[in-house]
Scaffold this motif. Structure first.
Motif, PDB file in Angstrom:
ATOM      1  N   LYS A  18      25.029  33.956  28.636  1.00  8.48           N
ATOM      2  CA  LYS A  18      25.527  33.258  29.813  1.00  8.48           C
ATOM      3  C   LYS A  18      26.341  34.189  30.704  1.00  8.48           C
ATOM      4  N   GLY A  19      26.521  35.420  30.275  1.00  9.13           N
ATOM      5  CA  GLY A  19      27.243  36.393  31.079  1.00  9.13           C
ATOM      6  C   GLY A  19      28.731  36.105  31.188  1.00  9.13           C
ATOM      7  N   LYS A  20      29.320  35.568  30.128  1.00  2.29           N
ATOM      8  CA  LYS A  20      30.743  35.268  30.167  1.00  2.29           C
ATOM      9  C   LYS A  20      31.534  36.557  30.271  1.00  2.29           C
ATOM     10  N   VAL A  21      32.559  36.514  31.091  1.00  2.00           N
ATOM     11  CA  VAL A  21      33.461  37.640  31.240  1.00  2.00           C
ATOM     12  C   VAL A  21      34.869  37.080  31.145  1.00  2.00           C
ATOM     13  N   TYR A  22      35.681  37.701  30.305  1.00  2.00           N
ATOM     14  CA  TYR A  22      37.055  37.270  30.108  1.00  2.00           C
ATOM     15  C   TYR A  22      37.968  38.226  30.872  1.00  2.00           C
ATOM     16  N   VAL A  23      38.919  37.664  31.605  1.00  2.00           N
ATOM     17  CA  VAL A  23      39.761  38.438  32.510  1.00  2.00           C
ATOM     18  C   VAL A  23      41.212  38.407  32.038  1.00  2.00           C
ATOM     19  N   ASN A  24      41.841  39.581  32.042  1.00  4.76           N
ATOM     20  CA  ASN A  24      43.255  39.696  31.706  1.00  4.76           C
ATOM     21  C   ASN A  24      44.062  38.947  32.771  1.00  4.76           C
ATOM     22  N   PRO A  25      44.832  37.927  32.380  1.00  9.80           N
ATOM     23  CA  PRO A  25      45.590  37.175  33.384  1.00  9.80           C
ATOM     24  C   PRO A  25      46.671  37.996  34.068  1.00  9.80           C
ATOM     25  N   ASN A  26      47.081  39.099  33.448  1.00 10.78           N
ATOM     26  CA  ASN A  26      48.123  39.950  34.028  1.00 10.78           C
ATOM     27  C   ASN A  26      47.561  41.094  34.862  1.00 10.78           C
ATOM     28  N   ASN A  27      46.259  41.351  34.754  1.00  7.57           N
ATOM     29  CA  ASN A  27      45.627  42.430  35.508  1.00  7.57           C
ATOM     30  C   ASN A  27      44.149  42.085  35.679  1.00  7.57           C
ATOM     31  N   GLN A  28      43.785  41.530  36.807  1.00  5.74           N
ATOM     32  CA  GLN A  28      42.435  41.035  37.058  1.00  5.74           C
ATOM     33  C   GLN A  28      41.360  42.116  36.968  1.00  5.74           C
ATOM     34  N   SER A  29      41.760  43.385  37.010  1.00  2.00           N
ATOM     35  CA  SER A  29      40.759  44.454  36.920  1.00  2.00           C
ATOM     36  C   SER A  29      40.340  44.722  35.473  1.00  2.00           C
ATOM     37  N   GLU A  30      41.081  44.191  34.514  1.00  2.87           N
ATOM     38  CA  GLU A  30      40.746  44.374  33.103  1.00  2.87           C
ATOM     39  C   GLU A  30      39.936  43.174  32.627  1.00  2.87           C
ATOM     40  N   THR A  31      38.708  43.466  32.201  1.00  2.00           N
ATOM     41  CA  THR A  31      37.821  42.404  31.738  1.00  2.00           C
ATOM     42  C   THR A  31      37.194  42.791  30.405  1.00  2.00           C
ATOM     43  N   TRP A  32      36.584  41.788  29.773  1.00  2.00           N
ATOM     44  CA  TRP A  32      35.867  42.008  28.511  1.00  2.00           C
ATOM     45  C   TRP A  32      34.683  41.072  28.486  1.00  2.00           C
ATOM     46  N   GLY A  33      33.518  41.574  28.095  1.00  3.06           N
ATOM     47  CA  GLY A  33      32.285  40.797  28.090  1.00  3.06           C
ATOM     48  C   GLY A  33      32.028  40.021  26.815  1.00  3.06           C
ATOM     49  N   GLY A  34      32.916  40.063  25.843  1.00  3.31           N
ATOM     50  CA  GLY A  34      32.761  39.278  24.623  1.00  3.31           C
ATOM     51  C   GLY A  34      32.052  40.001  23.490  1.00  3.31           C
ATOM     52  N   ALA A  35      31.619  41.226  23.723  1.00  5.49           N
ATOM     53  CA  ALA A  35      30.930  41.988  22.681  1.00  5.49           C
ATOM     54  C   ALA A  35      31.629  43.337  22.522  1.00  5.49           C
ATOM     55  N   GLY A  36      31.510  43.882  21.338  1.00  3.06           N
ATOM     56  CA  GLY A  36      32.119  45.186  21.091  1.00  3.06           C
ATOM     57  C   GLY A  36      33.582  45.060  20.734  1.00  3.06           C
ATOM     58  N   ARG A  37      34.259  46.171  20.818  1.00  2.85           N
ATOM     59  CA  ARG A  37      35.668  46.226  20.433  1.00  2.85           C
ATOM     60  C   ARG A  37      36.512  45.322  21.330  1.00  2.85           C
ATOM     61  N   VAL A  38      37.423  44.578  20.708  1.00  2.00           N
ATOM     62  CA  VAL A  38      38.296  43.675  21.449  1.00  2.00           C
ATOM     63  C   VAL A  38      39.382  44.510  22.128  1.00  2.00           C
ATOM     64  N   PRO A  39      39.544  44.335  23.442  1.00  2.75           N
ATOM     65  CA  PRO A  39      40.539  45.151  24.143  1.00  2.75           C
ATOM     66  C   PRO A  39      41.971  44.785  23.746  1.00  2.75           C
ATOM     67  N   GLY A  40      42.846  45.763  23.836  1.00  5.86           N
ATOM     68  CA  GLY A  40      44.241  45.575  23.450  1.00  5.86           C
ATOM     69  C   GLY A  40      44.926  44.466  24.223  1.00  5.86           C
TER      70      GLY A  40
END
Length: 130
Positions: free
Chosen positions: A74-96
């Motif tokens: 579904k192309g979900k993208v999760y966005v850091n609420p404190n920095n909109q430029s930091e995103t994660w697509g739900g796969a791979g290493r979980v960002p800090g």
């Protein structure tokens, strides 16, 4: 008297290993069948359906084998609420930033990250890019 396995020939060891693997698989299958029967009985006693229980757990019923590429179809993208430029697509290493958000901000403790975890899934939904 049983024979010490360190004294066995390779073909004899292989035969024992194969037999042990079959026994192990049978025991696992039996244990899984018992667990499934116990869960089924508990669901039948309750006022809930299997689908409702799975939804509460954050797990969708499997309709066959899945692959990791399809998990984010579904192309979900999760966005850091404190920095909109930091995103994660739900796969791979979980960002800090996401680990910090879940542990510090939402006080969610977990040993193994899973986007389907019943406490993590609702928080991720809040971070989805709309």
């Amino acid at each position: 008297m049983t024979k010490d396995i360190s004294e066995m020939q390779p073909d004899e060891l292989a035969k024992h290993i194969e037999e042990a693997q079959k026994i192990l698989q049978k025991k696992k299958d039996d244990e899984l069948a018992k667990l499934a029967a116990d869960i089924s009985a508990a669901i039948k006693k309750s006022n809930f359906s299997l689908e409702e229980v799975l939804e509460q757990l954050g797990v969708a019923p499997s309709l066959g084998k899945s692959n990791k590429a399809a998990s984010n179809k579904k192309g979900k993208v999760y966005v850091n609420p404190n920095n909109q430029s930091e995103t994660w697509g739900g796969a791979g290493r979980v960002p800090g930033w996401l680990v910090s958000y879940l542990e510090d901000v939402k006080e969610i403790k977990f040993d193994k990250f899973s986007i389907k975890h019943p406490l993590i899934a609702p928080e991720l939904a809040k971070l989805e890019r709309k």
